[in-house]
Design a protein around this motif. Structure first.
Motif, PDB file in Angstrom:
ATOM      1  N   SER A 263       0.514  -1.161   0.101  1.00 31.26           N
ATOM      2  CA  SER A 263       0.010  -0.059   0.118  1.00 31.26           C
ATOM      3  C   SER A 263       0.805   1.374  -0.140  1.00 31.26           C
ATOM      4  O   SER A 263       0.408   2.305  -0.476  1.00 31.26           O
ATOM      5  CB  SER A 263      -0.837   0.069   1.175  1.00 31.26           C
ATOM      6  OG  SER A 263      -0.144   0.108   2.553  1.00 31.26           O
TER       7      SER A 263
ATOM      8  N   HIS B  90      -5.935   4.547  -0.462  1.00 31.09           N
ATOM      9  CA  HIS B  90      -6.034   3.413   0.490  1.00 31.09           C
ATOM     10  C   HIS B  90      -6.879   3.786   1.872  1.00 31.09           C
ATOM     11  O   HIS B  90      -7.320   2.942   2.427  1.00 31.09           O
ATOM     12  CB  HIS B  90      -5.003   2.762   0.607  1.00 31.09           C
ATOM     13  CG  HIS B  90      -4.064   2.226  -0.240  1.00 31.09           C
ATOM     14  ND1 HIS B  90      -4.529   0.805  -0.790  1.00 31.09           N
ATOM     15  CD2 HIS B  90      -3.106   2.510  -0.807  1.00 31.09           C
ATOM     16  CE1 HIS B  90      -3.541   0.555  -1.871  1.00 31.09           C
ATOM     17  NE2 HIS B  90      -2.871   1.499  -1.780  1.00 31.09           N
ATOM     18  N   MET B  91      -6.816   5.399   2.004  1.00 29.33           N
ATOM     19  CA  MET B  91      -7.584   5.839   3.225  1.00 29.33           C
ATOM     20  C   MET B  91      -8.656   6.777   2.839  1.00 29.33           C
ATOM     21  O   MET B  91      -8.865   7.437   4.211  1.00 29.33           O
ATOM     22  CB  MET B  91      -6.248   6.296   4.420  1.00 29.33           C
ATOM     23  CG  MET B  91      -5.125   5.337   4.434  1.00 29.33           C
ATOM     24  SD  MET B  91      -4.277   5.784   5.686  1.00 29.33           S
ATOM     25  CE  MET B  91      -4.836   4.996   7.151  1.00 29.33           C
TER      26      MET B  91
ATOM     27  N   VAL C 294     -12.586   7.299   1.261  1.00 25.10           N
ATOM     28  CA  VAL C 294     -13.826   6.920   0.404  1.00 25.10           C
ATOM     29  C   VAL C 294     -14.453   8.295  -0.223  1.00 25.10           C
ATOM     30  O   VAL C 294     -14.075   9.251   0.335  1.00 25.10           O
ATOM     31  CB  VAL C 294     -14.960   6.446   1.270  1.00 25.10           C
ATOM     32  CG1 VAL C 294     -14.339   5.116   2.189  1.00 25.10           C
ATOM     33  CG2 VAL C 294     -15.434   7.473   2.382  1.00 25.10           C
TER      34      VAL C 294
ATOM     35  N   VAL D  30     -10.971   7.770   5.951  1.00 25.73           N
ATOM     36  CA  VAL D  30     -11.375   6.677   6.972  1.00 25.73           C
ATOM     37  C   VAL D  30     -10.308   5.828   7.704  1.00 25.73           C
ATOM     38  O   VAL D  30      -9.291   5.702   7.215  1.00 25.73           O
ATOM     39  CB  VAL D  30     -12.391   5.848   6.205  1.00 25.73           C
ATOM     40  CG1 VAL D  30     -13.616   6.586   5.789  1.00 25.73           C
ATOM     41  CG2 VAL D  30     -11.715   5.190   4.967  1.00 25.73           C
ATOM     42  N   GLU D  31     -10.813   5.110   8.568  1.00 32.37           N
ATOM     43  CA  GLU D  31      -9.887   4.343   9.336  1.00 32.37           C
ATOM     44  C   GLU D  31     -10.388   2.947   9.074  1.00 32.37           C
ATOM     45  O   GLU D  31     -11.123   2.197   9.924  1.00 32.37           O
ATOM     46  CB  GLU D  31      -9.466   4.543  10.850  1.00 32.37           C
ATOM     47  CG  GLU D  31      -9.113   5.930  11.252  1.00 32.37           C
ATOM     48  CD  GLU D  31      -7.763   6.130  11.015  1.00 32.37           C
ATOM     49  OE1 GLU D  31      -7.040   7.195  11.527  1.00 32.37           O
ATOM     50  OE2 GLU D  31      -6.956   5.211  10.483  1.00 32.37           O
ATOM     51  N   TRP D  32      -9.776   2.195   8.095  1.00 35.26           N
ATOM     52  CA  TRP D  32      -9.967   0.720   7.831  1.00 35.26           C
ATOM     53  C   TRP D  32      -9.418  -0.108   8.788  1.00 35.26           C
ATOM     54  O   TRP D  32     -10.107  -1.040   8.946  1.00 35.26           O
ATOM     55  CB  TRP D  32      -9.370   0.555   6.249  1.00 35.26           C
ATOM     56  CG  TRP D  32      -9.991   1.485   5.190  1.00 35.26           C
ATOM     57  CD1 TRP D  32      -9.149   2.259   4.227  1.00 35.26           C
ATOM     58  CD2 TRP D  32     -11.335   1.200   4.794  1.00 35.26           C
ATOM     59  NE1 TRP D  32     -10.154   2.587   3.480  1.00 35.26           N
ATOM     60  CE2 TRP D  32     -11.243   2.223   3.601  1.00 35.26           C
ATOM     61  CE3 TRP D  32     -12.508   0.676   5.187  1.00 35.26           C
ATOM     62  CZ2 TRP D  32     -12.584   2.443   3.027  1.00 35.26           C
ATOM     63  CZ3 TRP D  32     -13.721   0.866   4.506  1.00 35.26           C
ATOM     64  CH2 TRP D  32     -13.633   1.738   3.440  1.00 35.26           C
TER      65      TRP D  32
ATOM     66  N   CYS E 274      -9.991   0.165  11.732  1.00 35.52           N
ATOM     67  CA  CYS E 274     -10.970  -0.193  12.604  1.00 35.52           C
ATOM     68  C   CYS E 274     -11.772  -1.753  12.475  1.00 35.52           C
ATOM     69  O   CYS E 274     -12.430  -2.091  13.497  1.00 35.52           O
ATOM     70  CB  CYS E 274     -12.120   0.935  12.744  1.00 35.52           C
ATOM     71  SG  CYS E 274     -11.368   2.412  13.456  1.00 35.52           S
ATOM     72  N   GLY E 275     -11.555  -2.065  11.399  1.00 38.85           N
ATOM     73  CA  GLY E 275     -12.276  -3.422  11.007  1.00 38.85           C
ATOM     74  C   GLY E 275     -11.304  -4.538  11.416  1.00 38.85           C
ATOM     75  O   GLY E 275     -11.741  -5.671  11.286  1.00 38.85           O
ATOM     76  N   THR E 276     -10.270  -4.233  11.766  1.00 38.45           N
ATOM     77  CA  THR E 276      -9.324  -5.099  12.329  1.00 38.45           C
ATOM     78  C   THR E 276      -8.846  -5.206  13.987  1.00 38.45           C
ATOM     79  O   THR E 276      -9.096  -4.203  14.499  1.00 38.45           O
ATOM     80  CB  THR E 276      -7.787  -5.245  11.589  1.00 38.45           C
ATOM     81  OG1 THR E 276      -7.196  -3.778  11.807  1.00 38.45           O
ATOM     82  CG2 THR E 276      -8.223  -5.321  10.213  1.00 38.45           C
TER      83      THR E 276
ATOM     84  N   ASN F 178     -15.285   4.415  10.774  1.00 37.39           N
ATOM     85  CA  ASN F 178     -15.141   3.389  10.076  1.00 37.39           C
ATOM     86  C   ASN F 178     -16.439   3.037   9.280  1.00 37.39           C
ATOM     87  O   ASN F 178     -17.428   3.518   9.338  1.00 37.39           O
ATOM     88  CB  ASN F 178     -14.916   2.144  11.006  1.00 37.39           C
ATOM     89  CG  ASN F 178     -15.975   1.918  12.215  1.00 37.39           C
ATOM     90  OD1 ASN F 178     -16.771   2.633  12.303  1.00 37.39           O
ATOM     91  ND2 ASN F 178     -15.724   0.999  12.840  1.00 37.39           N
TER      92      ASN F 178
END
Length: 168
Positions: A60, A123-124, A126, A148-150, A152-154, A168
């Motif tokens: 990335s 990558h960060m 939307v 956005v903070e992707w 947050c899904g991990t 998120n």
């Protein structure tokens, strides 16, 4: 993030030291007897270490929060799940790069910063509704891109104090 912060702080302290160091010959504690390039040298060393480390995700182009897989119980090693990429990591590095460029005039730093900004945009963000036209436009809707903070899904998501700082 600690290495990124150390780099950014050393780069920021360089011009401050040059402007505010004690006057030569004035009575001052021994720890103030630093070379004019003291903080700059630390910033350069930290930047070299960061560039040689695995803090930057090779796919990335984004900087990870750390190199320790113990950050996330779902991790099986030194991977993206354990070493999430947050927007603040990118901002810390960009700030350090800006200060290091100001101190050195090294244009390769600006090219690196441009690559990092493009990686953040890819990558960060939307799409916004686009009605705002410009990020600086105060009327007409959302800007073209929203951070956005992707991550947050991990690693358990964005709970507790993370809710106020991460979308998120």
């Amino acid at each position: 993030v600690t290495s990124e912060l150390f780099f950014a702080l050393a780069a920021r302290l360089h011009p401050l030291w040059l402007r505010h160091r004690p006057v030569a010959g004035a009575a001052s504690p021994r720890h103030y007897e630093l070379d004019d390039r003291y903080f700059l040298e630390w910033a350069l060393r930290a930047w070299q270490w960061i560039e040689a480390s695995e803090l930057r995700d090779s796919r990335s182009g984004l900087f990870r929060d750390g190199l320790n897989s113990s950050q996330c119980g779902a991790s099986s090693g030194n991977d993206d799940g354990a070493n999430a990429t947050w927007t603040y990591n990118q901002g810390i590095v960009l700030g350090g790069i800006a200060d290091l460029f100001a101190a050195t005039g090294d244009h390769s730093l600006l090219r690196f910063a441009d690559e990092l900004i493009l990686a953040v945009m890819e990558h960060m963000t939307v799409p916004g509704d686009g009605g705002g036209g410009s990020i600086l436009d105060q009327e007409g809707g959302e800007p073209p891109h929203i951070l956005v903070e992707w991550a947050c899904g991990t690693c358990g998501g964005c709970a507790g104090d993370r809710k106020s700082t991460r979308l998120n």
